[in-house]
Design a protein around this motif. Structure first.
Motif, mmCIF file in Angstrom:
data_model
loop_
_atom_site.group_PDB
_atom_site.id
_atom_site.type_symbol
_atom_site.label_atom_id
_atom_site.label_comp_id
_atom_site.label_asym_id
_atom_site.label_seq_id
_atom_site.Cartn_x
_atom_site.Cartn_y
_atom_site.Cartn_z
ATOM 1 N N THR A 123 31.951 29.844 19.142
ATOM 2 C CA THR A 123 32.050 31.083 18.363
ATOM 3 C C THR A 123 31.866 32.303 19.248
ATOM 4 N N TYR A 180 32.872 32.650 7.644
ATOM 5 C CA TYR A 180 33.424 31.467 6.984
ATOM 6 C C TYR A 180 33.751 30.441 8.055
ATOM 7 N N ASP A 181 33.972 29.214 7.658
ATOM 8 C CA ASP A 181 34.365 28.143 8.570
ATOM 9 C C ASP A 181 35.877 28.123 8.709
ATOM 10 N N SER A 182 36.346 28.254 9.941
ATOM 11 C CA SER A 182 37.782 28.330 10.188
ATOM 12 C C SER A 182 38.379 26.946 10.385
ATOM 13 N N HIS A 183 39.598 26.792 9.893
ATOM 14 C CA HIS A 183 40.370 25.562 10.108
ATOM 15 C C HIS A 183 41.775 25.918 10.604
ATOM 16 N N ARG A 230 33.060 28.887 13.460
ATOM 17 C CA ARG A 230 32.409 29.680 12.427
ATOM 18 C C ARG A 230 32.790 31.126 12.688
ATOM 19 N N ASN A 279 37.781 24.797 13.784
ATOM 20 C CA ASN A 279 36.390 24.409 14.009
ATOM 21 C C ASN A 279 35.555 25.530 14.613
ATOM 22 N N GLN A 325 28.817 24.521 19.048
ATOM 23 C CA GLN A 325 29.442 25.397 18.068
ATOM 24 C C GLN A 325 29.140 26.864 18.337
#
Length: 757
Positions: free
Chosen positions: A357, A743-746, A702, A700, A353
């Motif tokens: 990022t 924030y957590d991206s989707h 951050r 997916n 992760q």
């Protein structure tokens, strides 16, 4: 405004063969849809609907062109146009995918197939990797081309120097012809049928890499094709980790090689007005490495690319599907297997992760590199080492010049880093001593992928902090004043040759007006003996002609010779020998430093390359240098290699480490500026009550955004494009007046609203 721009600027893009998916919605400007199969129009539609500018990319040397090979296109089978080795084996990119001899018929076939992409409305076409392998040249298709071009019977290239050189030169010419023919025809088609100005680009490896890997290809020659609008410099870990020898040690030097690769590609657009994108790849074509290894080398190549401030367009990632959807490392039974053929093993895992990022942040950072204010620390002058397309033509000696057993296997076993072999230090040292003492082994070393003639000249200088760059000898005769901004140049005709006498005339003219030239070479290169203009004029090698034009003896002794307002330094030494000896490297460095001092350039040895580029500081500290001292930065910075763009007052990096910093002292008067972001900032709308951002990044991830604001913020809130609330974190940093949100991206656009205190 930094980071907020129209996608029509086409600063960043990527190539993709798969369909659109949220994992590859990376927030760049354009997408090169890859391949001209039946799915191409649908893939173009998908990416266009997501707001990307659409280009088309396909291979010019290989591809799924079975309808042409099998005779379905024109009724004649074309399998004899595949590249073939001396032993009759095909040179293939896959079992049924040969590297092609680019005949006129093949060019016409590609033109016809690519008209479909023009009909689909693409803005540009990229024909990638015009590659003709040095070891090939034995197919019936090539024999025909040889006889047509030279008007003489074909001869095997392994027979003598002349036919070897002529065959190699023809290979590059054939791809030049193909590119010229295809690009001109497609531009005419687009203009006549649609009234549209289609653009045409050539993605290609660097001249340095093709010379190492012995792949014939037009490089500087592409400048002569008026219908070519620019290039992509295909440089990544897979090219830059090719090992070289320095101080007698054979190992990977990814950062230094990448720096030189990007440097020579920069020369393709210098003074032309054409576009150059620098490529960076978060992994590479070989699937057997760990994520840690990929990340280590990615930072090296990315840093190296940013150290060339005249280029500010980037291909951020080839094949993003394989980066964000595949697991590594993979088992590869043969090292030449394509990455898609790897087999997952127990250790295989998806991209970490924090690396995902980091990459998302780098993709956005590349879009803010058009900075007019830049300077190197230390020596900030144009100092170059000549390269030439002609260096490709003399990479392999014909039979009889190298005698005895090849050293290639021993050289690979002597590789000190990431080779997979346990290196016997004593045996490795013994091999280097044998190469020094044995002329046949030296010539075998010269023709190896280590390319010691060039790295012998470049590595001792670069490692000690001199920002030397490759310079295209071919351009000396193409562009008046090409060398005007250069003060000190290094030349050797032991690995390149001047195409015509006027190259030497231009060099001497540049020296007479105040330039300083260092010539290195002992005249031992067998290719001096080819049928050539210098031989026809009575010279043993082209250097003799150069010296005579400068009113020097044809075979001058070592020393410094005044020529008009400038100087020519001569050292009668084969450059490859510098690779093998620390003492010769020191002597060479001192010679260059003394010559620079005479030019009023004070080169103080240092172990780093550091560029100030607008508000950014890009720095690499090298090992194997003058010392192992760390590089220290004091001030107020954002660390661009940290996912949250951490605010720091002090940064220290040691040997083999890199950093990219944002220097707040450069924006002292600015109230609003994006400092760093891993999401594309589509909008920023201030109001009396606060400020609202529209952000978008892939699935997916951050996402982080650090932005400088005129006033502190009390709270933030977020909503996605469907109206759903998004949990957003915030921090206010008073010293820099920056807000950090995350924030957590989707893979959905998110509206982030910040309210003033």
């Amino acid at each position: 405004m930094a980071y907020i721009r129209s996608k029509t600027e086409e600063l960043t893009g990527y190539q993709a063969s798969g369909t659109f998916r949220p994992s590859v919605d990376l927030g760049c400007d354009f997408v090169m849809v890859y391949g001209i199969d039946d799915t191409m129009p649908e893939r173009i539609r998908q990416y266009r609907e997501k707001g990307y500018v659409i280009h088309l990319m396909t291979g010019i040397a290989w591809g799924e062109y079975q309808d042409y090979l099998d005779g379905k296109w024109d009724g004649r089978k074309h399998w004899d146009e595949g590249q073939v080795e001396r032993n009759g084996a095909g040179v293939n990119h896959g079992v049924t995918v040969p590297y092609m001899v680019p005949t006129v018929a093949f060019s016409d076939y590609l033109t016809q197939r690519l008209k479909i992409a023009v009909d689909a409305g693409v803005e540009a076409i990229h024909m990638e990797e015009p590659e003709f392998w040095d070891r090939s040249g034995y197919s019936e298709g090539f024999k025909r081309e040889y006889e047509i071009y030279y008007k003489e019977p074909w001869r095997p290239q392994h027979e003598d120097l002349d036919v070897r050189y002529k065959s190699a030169k023809l290979k590059a010419h054939l791809y030049c012809r193909a590119i010229d023919r295809v690009s001109a025809a497609l531009k005419e088609y687009a203009k006549v049928k649609y009234g549209k100005d289609l653009r045409f680009y050539v993605p290609t490896h660097s001249l340095l890499n093709y010379t190492q890997w012995k792949i014939m290809s037009p490089e500087a020659a592409l400048i002569g094709i008026s219908s070519v609008d620019g290039y992509i410099a295909q440089i990544w870990t897979g090219t830059s980790r090719e090992a070289n020898v320095y101080d007698g040690i054979y190992k990977e030097r990814t950062f230094e090689t990448a720096y030189l690769e990007y440097g020579v590609m920069q020369e393709l657009v210098k003074g032309t007005g054409r576009r150059m994108w620098f490529l960076n790849d978060p992994i590479e074509d070989l699937a057997g490495y760990t994520w840690e290894n990929y990340r280590y080398n990615y930072v090296k190549t990315a840093t190296a690319s940013l150290l060339h401030p005249y280029i500010w367009h980037y291909e951020i990632c080839p094949w993003p599907h394989r980066v964000f959807e595949e697991k590594y490392p993979k088992l590869q039974p043969r090292i030449a297997e394509k990455i898609e053929d790897g087999v997952e093993i127990e250790e295989s895992k998806m991209i970490p992760q924090d690396y995902a990022t980091l990459l998302s942040g780098m993709f956005q950072l590349f879009g803010d590199m058009e900075q007019a204010d830049f300077s190197f620390e230390g020596v900030d002058a144009n100092i170059g080492i000549f390269m030439s397309d002609s260096g490709l033509f003399q990479r392999t000696f014909p039979d009889g010049i190298v005698t005895g057993e090849s050293i290639e296997g021993r050289l690979r076993r002597a590789m000190h880093k990431n080779s997979g072999n346990a290196v016997d230090e004593g045996e490795a040292k013994a091999l280097m001593e044998e190469i020094q003492a044995d002329e046949s082994k030296m010539k075998d070393f010269v023709q190896s992928a280590a390319f010691p003639q060039f790295f012998g000249l470049s590595m001792p200088l670069l490692k000690y902090g001199l920002p030397v760059k490759p310079v295209q000898l071919d351009n000396v005769r193409r562009f008046a004043g090409y060398l005007d901004d250069s003060c000190f140049l290094i030349l050797s005709y032991e690995y390149i040759k001047p195409e015509a006498p006027d190259v030497n005339a231009s060099l001497v003219s540049w020296v007479r007006t105040g330039g300083t030239l260092l010539y290195m070479g002992d005249g031992s290169d067998p290719f001096h003996g080819i049928a050539s203009w210098w031989r026809q004029s009575g010279y043993e090698n082209p250097a003799q002609h150069l010296f005579e034009l400068a009113d020097m003896e044809r075979n001058p002794e070592d020393g410094c010779y005044p020529v008009g307002k400038g100087k020519i330094y001569v050292w009668n030494l084969l450059p490859a020998r510098i690779c093998l000896s620390g003492e010769l490297a020191r002597e060479y460095r001192e010679l260059v430093r003394g010559a620079l001092k005479a030019c009023e350039i004070d080169w103080q040895y240092r172990n780093d390359l550091t560029l100030h580029r607008g508000p950014y500081i890009i720095s690499a500290v090298m090992d194997e240098s003058v010392n192992e001292e760390p590089k220290r930065f004091e001030g107020l910075f954002a660390d661009m290699l940290e996912n949250d763009y951490r605010i720091i007052g002090y940064k220290e990096i040691g040997p083999d480490e890199n950093t990219i910093l944002f220097d707040f002292s450069k924006i002292a008067g600015e109230e609003f500026r994006v400092i760093g972001t891993s999401a594309r900032v589509e909008k920023a709308e201030p109001s009396e009550s606060g400020i609202r951002f529209r952000l978008k990044t892939a699935d997916n991830i951050r996402a982080f955004l650090r932005v400088r604001l005129p006033r502190p913020v009390s709270r933030v809130s977020g909503t996605d494009e469907d109206g759903n609330p998004v949990s957003v974190s915030m921090e206010w940093e008073e010293r820099t007046r920056t807000l950090l949100v995350s924030y957590d991206s989707h893979a959905k656009a998110v509206e982030v609203t910040a309210q003033w205190v």
